[in-house]
Design a protein around this motif. Structure first.
Motif, PDB file in Angstrom:
ATOM      1  N   ILE A   1     -11.231  10.403  18.502  1.00 16.77           N
ATOM      2  CA  ILE A   1     -10.080  10.378  17.591  1.00 16.77           C
ATOM      3  C   ILE A   1     -10.279   9.324  16.505  1.00 16.77           C
ATOM      4  CG2 ILE A   1      -7.591   9.982  17.459  1.00 16.77           C
ATOM      5  CD1 ILE A   1      -7.500  10.929  20.433  1.00 16.77           C
ATOM      6  N   LEU A   2     -10.884   8.195  16.864  1.00 14.91           N
ATOM      7  CA  LEU A   2     -11.149   7.152  15.872  1.00 14.91           C
ATOM      8  C   LEU A   2     -12.088   7.664  14.785  1.00 14.91           C
ATOM      9  CD1 LEU A   2     -10.697   4.159  15.134  1.00 14.91           C
ATOM     10  CD2 LEU A   2     -12.689   3.607  16.523  1.00 14.91           C
ATOM     11  N   ILE A   3     -13.103   8.420  15.184  1.00 18.10           N
ATOM     12  CA  ILE A   3     -14.035   8.993  14.203  1.00 18.10           C
ATOM     13  C   ILE A   3     -13.306   9.978  13.284  1.00 18.10           C
ATOM     14  CG2 ILE A   3     -16.062  10.482  13.937  1.00 18.10           C
ATOM     15  CD1 ILE A   3     -17.125   9.231  16.542  1.00 18.10           C
ATOM     16  N   LEU A   4     -12.469  10.828  13.879  1.00 12.33           N
ATOM     17  CA  LEU A   4     -11.737  11.807  13.075  1.00 12.33           C
ATOM     18  C   LEU A   4     -10.689  11.151  12.175  1.00 12.33           C
ATOM     19  CD1 LEU A   4     -11.184  14.605  15.769  1.00 12.33           C
ATOM     20  CD2 LEU A   4     -12.900  14.542  13.933  1.00 12.33           C
ATOM     21  N   SER A   5     -10.238   9.953  12.536  1.00 13.71           N
ATOM     22  CA  SER A   5      -9.186   9.276  11.763  1.00 13.71           C
ATOM     23  C   SER A   5      -9.738   8.297  10.739  1.00 13.71           C
ATOM     24  CB  SER A   5      -8.247   8.526  12.726  1.00 13.71           C
ATOM     25  OG  SER A   5      -7.707   9.378  13.696  1.00 13.71           O
ATOM     26  N   MET A   6     -11.051   8.219  10.589  1.00 13.19           N
ATOM     27  CA  MET A   6     -11.621   7.212   9.700  1.00 13.19           C
ATOM     28  C   MET A   6     -11.177   7.392   8.255  1.00 13.19           C
ATOM     29  SD  MET A   6     -13.048   5.053  11.461  1.00 13.19           S
ATOM     30  CE  MET A   6     -13.516   4.134  10.021  1.00 13.19           C
ATOM     31  N   ASP A   7     -10.990   8.634   7.829  1.00 15.42           N
ATOM     32  CA  ASP A   7     -10.534   8.877   6.459  1.00 15.42           C
ATOM     33  C   ASP A   7      -9.152   8.272   6.239  1.00 15.42           C
ATOM     34  OD1 ASP A   7     -10.587   9.857   3.865  1.00 15.42           O
ATOM     35  OD2 ASP A   7      -9.699  11.774   4.439  1.00 15.42           O
ATOM     36  N   VAL A   8      -8.259   8.489   7.208  1.00 15.83           N
ATOM     37  CA  VAL A   8      -6.902   7.950   7.106  1.00 15.83           C
ATOM     38  C   VAL A   8      -6.915   6.424   7.188  1.00 15.83           C
ATOM     39  CG1 VAL A   8      -4.623   7.918   8.190  1.00 15.83           C
ATOM     40  CG2 VAL A   8      -5.924  10.048   8.076  1.00 15.83           C
ATOM     41  N   ILE A   9      -7.687   5.883   8.122  1.00 13.08           N
ATOM     42  CA  ILE A   9      -7.745   4.429   8.281  1.00 13.08           C
ATOM     43  C   ILE A   9      -8.331   3.776   7.032  1.00 13.08           C
ATOM     44  CG2 ILE A   9      -8.816   2.571   9.612  1.00 13.08           C
ATOM     45  CD1 ILE A   9      -8.619   4.362  12.073  1.00 13.08           C
ATOM     46  N   GLY A  10      -9.404   4.361   6.481  1.00 13.33           N
ATOM     47  CA  GLY A  10      -9.970   3.814   5.256  1.00 13.33           C
ATOM     48  C   GLY A  10      -8.983   3.833   4.103  1.00 13.33           C
ATOM     49  N   GLY A  11      -8.212   4.918   3.993  1.00 19.17           N
ATOM     50  CA  GLY A  11      -7.187   4.981   2.946  1.00 19.17           C
ATOM     51  C   GLY A  11      -6.110   3.929   3.133  1.00 19.17           C
ATOM     52  N   ARG A  12      -5.718   3.683   4.386  1.00 12.40           N
ATOM     53  CA  ARG A  12      -4.708   2.645   4.654  1.00 12.40           C
ATOM     54  C   ARG A  12      -5.236   1.255   4.316  1.00 12.40           C
ATOM     55  NH1 ARG A  12       0.195   4.748   4.475  1.00 12.40           N
ATOM     56  NH2 ARG A  12       0.470   6.487   5.926  1.00 12.40           N
ATOM     57  N   ILE A  13      -6.495   1.013   4.627  1.00  8.62           N
ATOM     58  CA  ILE A  13      -7.075  -0.294   4.300  1.00  8.62           C
ATOM     59  C   ILE A  13      -7.114  -0.494   2.787  1.00  8.62           C
ATOM     60  CG2 ILE A  13      -9.203  -1.654   4.379  1.00  8.62           C
ATOM     61  CD1 ILE A  13      -9.726  -0.473   7.147  1.00  8.62           C
ATOM     62  N   ASP A  14      -7.524   0.542   2.072  1.00 10.78           N
ATOM     63  CA  ASP A  14      -7.528   0.458   0.609  1.00 10.78           C
ATOM     64  C   ASP A  14      -6.123   0.212   0.071  1.00 10.78           C
ATOM     65  OD1 ASP A  14      -9.082   1.018  -2.005  1.00 10.78           O
ATOM     66  OD2 ASP A  14      -7.391   2.395  -2.149  1.00 10.78           O
ATOM     67  N   TRP A  15      -5.135   0.892   0.657  1.00  8.02           N
ATOM     68  CA  TRP A  15      -3.737   0.699   0.244  1.00  8.02           C
ATOM     69  C   TRP A  15      -3.269  -0.730   0.524  1.00  8.02           C
ATOM     70  CZ3 TRP A  15       0.661  -0.095   3.432  1.00  8.02           C
ATOM     71  CH2 TRP A  15       1.885  -0.009   2.765  1.00  8.02           C
ATOM     72  N   LEU A  16      -3.664  -1.281   1.667  1.00  8.38           N
ATOM     73  CA  LEU A  16      -3.278  -2.654   1.999  1.00  8.38           C
ATOM     74  C   LEU A  16      -3.864  -3.660   1.009  1.00  8.38           C
ATOM     75  CD1 LEU A  16      -3.512  -2.756   5.903  1.00  8.38           C
ATOM     76  CD2 LEU A  16      -1.471  -3.104   4.506  1.00  8.38           C
ATOM     77  N   TRP A  17      -5.148  -3.495   0.650  1.00  8.47           N
ATOM     78  CA  TRP A  17      -5.742  -4.392  -0.341  1.00  8.47           C
ATOM     79  C   TRP A  17      -5.007  -4.282  -1.677  1.00  8.47           C
ATOM     80  CZ3 TRP A  17      -8.129  -8.167   1.526  1.00  8.47           C
ATOM     81  CH2 TRP A  17      -9.106  -8.072   2.501  1.00  8.47           C
ATOM     82  N   THR A  18      -4.665  -3.074  -2.073  1.00  7.38           N
ATOM     83  CA  THR A  18      -3.940  -2.883  -3.332  1.00  7.38           C
ATOM     84  C   THR A  18      -2.580  -3.566  -3.288  1.00  7.38           C
ATOM     85  OG1 THR A  18      -5.038  -0.735  -3.613  1.00  7.38           O
ATOM     86  CG2 THR A  18      -3.101  -1.158  -4.966  1.00  7.38           C
ATOM     87  N   GLN A  19      -1.876  -3.414  -2.170  1.00  6.32           N
ATOM     88  CA  GLN A  19      -0.584  -4.086  -2.022  1.00  6.32           C
ATOM     89  C   GLN A  19      -0.742  -5.599  -2.042  1.00  6.32           C
ATOM     90  OE1 GLN A  19       2.567  -2.564  -1.784  1.00  6.32           O
ATOM     91  NE2 GLN A  19       1.361  -0.790  -2.426  1.00  6.32           N
ATOM     92  N   GLY A  20      -1.816  -6.100  -1.413  1.00 11.03           N
ATOM     93  CA  GLY A  20      -2.050  -7.543  -1.408  1.00 11.03           C
ATOM     94  C   GLY A  20      -2.278  -8.086  -2.808  1.00 11.03           C
ATOM     95  N   PHE A  21      -3.054  -7.388  -3.609  1.00 10.39           N
ATOM     96  CA  PHE A  21      -3.269  -7.836  -4.984  1.00 10.39           C
ATOM     97  C   PHE A  21      -1.989  -7.723  -5.807  1.00 10.39           C
ATOM     98  CE2 PHE A  21      -7.854  -7.128  -4.093  1.00 10.39           C
ATOM     99  CZ  PHE A  21      -8.304  -8.378  -4.494  1.00 10.39           C
ATOM    100  N   GLY A  22      -1.157  -6.731  -5.491  1.00  6.75           N
ATOM    101  CA  GLY A  22       0.129  -6.637  -6.176  1.00  6.75           C
ATOM    102  C   GLY A  22       1.016  -7.834  -5.883  1.00  6.75           C
ATOM    103  N   VAL A  23       1.071  -8.244  -4.614  1.00  5.35           N
ATOM    104  CA  VAL A  23       1.852  -9.441  -4.246  1.00  5.35           C
ATOM    105  C   VAL A  23       1.273 -10.675  -4.918  1.00  5.35           C
ATOM    106  CG1 VAL A  23       2.505 -10.928  -2.314  1.00  5.35           C
ATOM    107  CG2 VAL A  23       2.595  -8.451  -2.065  1.00  5.35           C
ATOM    108  N   LEU A  24      -0.054 -10.744  -4.986  1.00  8.77           N
ATOM    109  CA  LEU A  24      -0.710 -11.885  -5.622  1.00  8.77           C
ATOM    110  C   LEU A  24      -0.362 -11.961  -7.103  1.00  8.77           C
ATOM    111  CD1 LEU A  24      -2.496 -14.100  -4.567  1.00  8.77           C
ATOM    112  CD2 LEU A  24      -4.499 -12.749  -5.173  1.00  8.77           C
ATOM    113  N   ARG A  25      -0.302 -10.820  -7.760  1.00  6.13           N
ATOM    114  CA  ARG A  25       0.084 -10.803  -9.174  1.00  6.13           C
ATOM    115  C   ARG A  25       1.540 -11.226  -9.348  1.00  6.13           C
ATOM    116  NH1 ARG A  25      -3.381  -8.252 -12.708  1.00  6.13           N
ATOM    117  NH2 ARG A  25      -5.136  -7.148 -11.749  1.00  6.13           N
ATOM    118  N   ASP A  26       2.406 -10.808  -8.424  1.00  7.98           N
ATOM    119  CA  ASP A  26       3.807 -11.217  -8.508  1.00  7.98           C
ATOM    120  C   ASP A  26       3.963 -12.726  -8.347  1.00  7.98           C
ATOM    121  OD1 ASP A  26       4.588  -8.610  -8.893  1.00  7.98           O
ATOM    122  OD2 ASP A  26       5.048  -8.256  -6.777  1.00  7.98           O
TER     123      ASP A  26
END
Length: 259
Positions: free
Chosen positions: A227-252
Motif C-alpha cells: 500500500i505504501l508503494i501504491l500511495s507514493m504518488d499521493v504522499i509525494g504530492g502531500r509533501i510538496d504541498w506541505l513545503w509550499t505551505q511552509g514557504f507561504g507561512v515564511l513569506r507571511d
C-alpha cells in the motif's frame, strides 16, 4: 594612520556581523542545511559568501554589539534567522510523525534507526525524510529559502523584532500542521491497514486455532509495504504541498512578497 585603519576595520566588522548573524542562524535551523552531510565548514563558508553578497546592498548601522542596544539587535537577528528555519522544520516533523504512524500500523515500531539529526527514527520515517529532501531540492526550495533570507533584509531591517504576539500566534497555528500533515500523508496506508486488521479479526474469530501472530504480522507488513508503494504518488504530492505551505507561512512572517 594605523589607528584610523584599525578603527575602519572594526566598523566594517561590526557592520558585516549583522547580516552574518541572521544567515548563520538560518543555516543552523533550516532543513537540508542542518544535515550532517552539509557539515559545519560548508555552513560557515556559505554563510560568509551570502553575507559578502548581501552586505553591499544595504546600509548597516554602526552599533557596538556589546552595548545594551547592540545585544538586543544581536538577539533580534538570531531570532529572525532561527525563526525562518524552524518554520520549515515543522514540515520535517510532520514527515517523521507520518512515518511513525505508518510504522506503528504496519508493526514496524521496533525497527528503528539512529538518525544523527533526529535521534531514534523508524525506517519508514527515514525513507519519507529522504523523499521530502528530494522534493525540497527538486523544486528549488534551497534557492527559494536563500532568496527569502536575502529579501528579508528589506522587509525586516535592523531594529525590527519578530518576537511579538502576532508572530507567536501564527507559529502556534502553523505548528498544528505537524499533526494534520502527518495525518494526510499516513491516512491512505492506515485506512487500508485498518480494514486488513478487521479482516484478520474476522478470520481469527472464525478459526480460533489460527495463530494470529504467525499470520497477522507478516500479512500486515507485506500489505503495508504494498500500500505504501501504491500511495507514493499521493504522499509525494502531500509533501510538496506541505513545503509550499511552509514557504507561504515564511513569506507571511517575513513580509516578503507583500511590499
Amino acid at each position: 594612520m594605523l589607528n584610523v585603519l584599525a578603527a575602519d576595520i572594526i566598523e566594517r566588522f561590526y557592520a558585516f556581523m549583522w547580516p552574518m548573524l541572521r544567515i548563520s542562524a538560518l543555516m543552523l535551523t533550516a532543513p537540508i542545511f542542518t544535515q550532517n552531510a552539509f557539515n559545519l565548514r560548508l555552513r560557515i563558508l556559505m554563510a560568509l559568501v551570502l553575507t559578502w553578497l548581501i552586505y553591499p546592498l544595504h546600509r548597516w548601522p554602526l552599533i557596538d554589539p556589546v552595548s545594551a542596544q547592540g545585544l538586543l539587535q544581536v538577539f533580534n537577528q538570531i531570532a529572525i534567522g532561527a525563526l525562518m528555519g524552524l518554520v520549515l522544520q515543522i514540515v520535517v516533523a510532520a514527515v517523521v510523525v507520518a512515518g511513525q504512524s505508518i510504522s506503528s500500523a504496519m508493526g514496524l515500531s521496533m525497527a528503528n534507526m539512529i538518525d544523527p539529526n533526529l535521534g531514534n527514527v523508524p525506517v519508514v520515517s527515514q525513507f519519507l525524510l529522504l523523499l521530502a529532501s528530494l522534493v525540497f531540492v527538486g523544486f528549488g526550495g534551497h534557492a527559494v529559502l536563500l532568496g527569502l533570507v536575502s529579501e528579508s533584509f528589506y522587509t525586516l531591517p535592523m531594529g525590527t523584532s519578530v518576537l511579538n504576539q502576532a508572530v507567536f500566534g501564527r507559529i502556534v497555528q502553523w505548528s498544528a500542521m505537524m499533526f494534520l500533515g502527518a495525518l494526510l500523508m499516513a491516512l491512505p496506508v492506515m485506512v487500508f491497514l485498518l480494514f486488513i486488521n478487521v479482516g484478520l479479526g474476522i478470520v481469527t474469530r472464525a478459526a480460533p486455532s489460527l495463530n494470529i501472530f504467525v499470520v497477522g504480522f507478516p500479512a500486515m507488513i507485506l500489505a503495508g509495504f504494498l500500500i505504501l508503494i501504491l500511495s507514493m504518488d499521493v504522499i509525494g504530492g502531500r509533501i510538496d504541498w506541505l513545503w509550499t505551505q511552509g514557504f507561504g507561512v515564511l513569506r507571511d512572517l517575513t513580509g516578503v512578497g507583500h511590499v
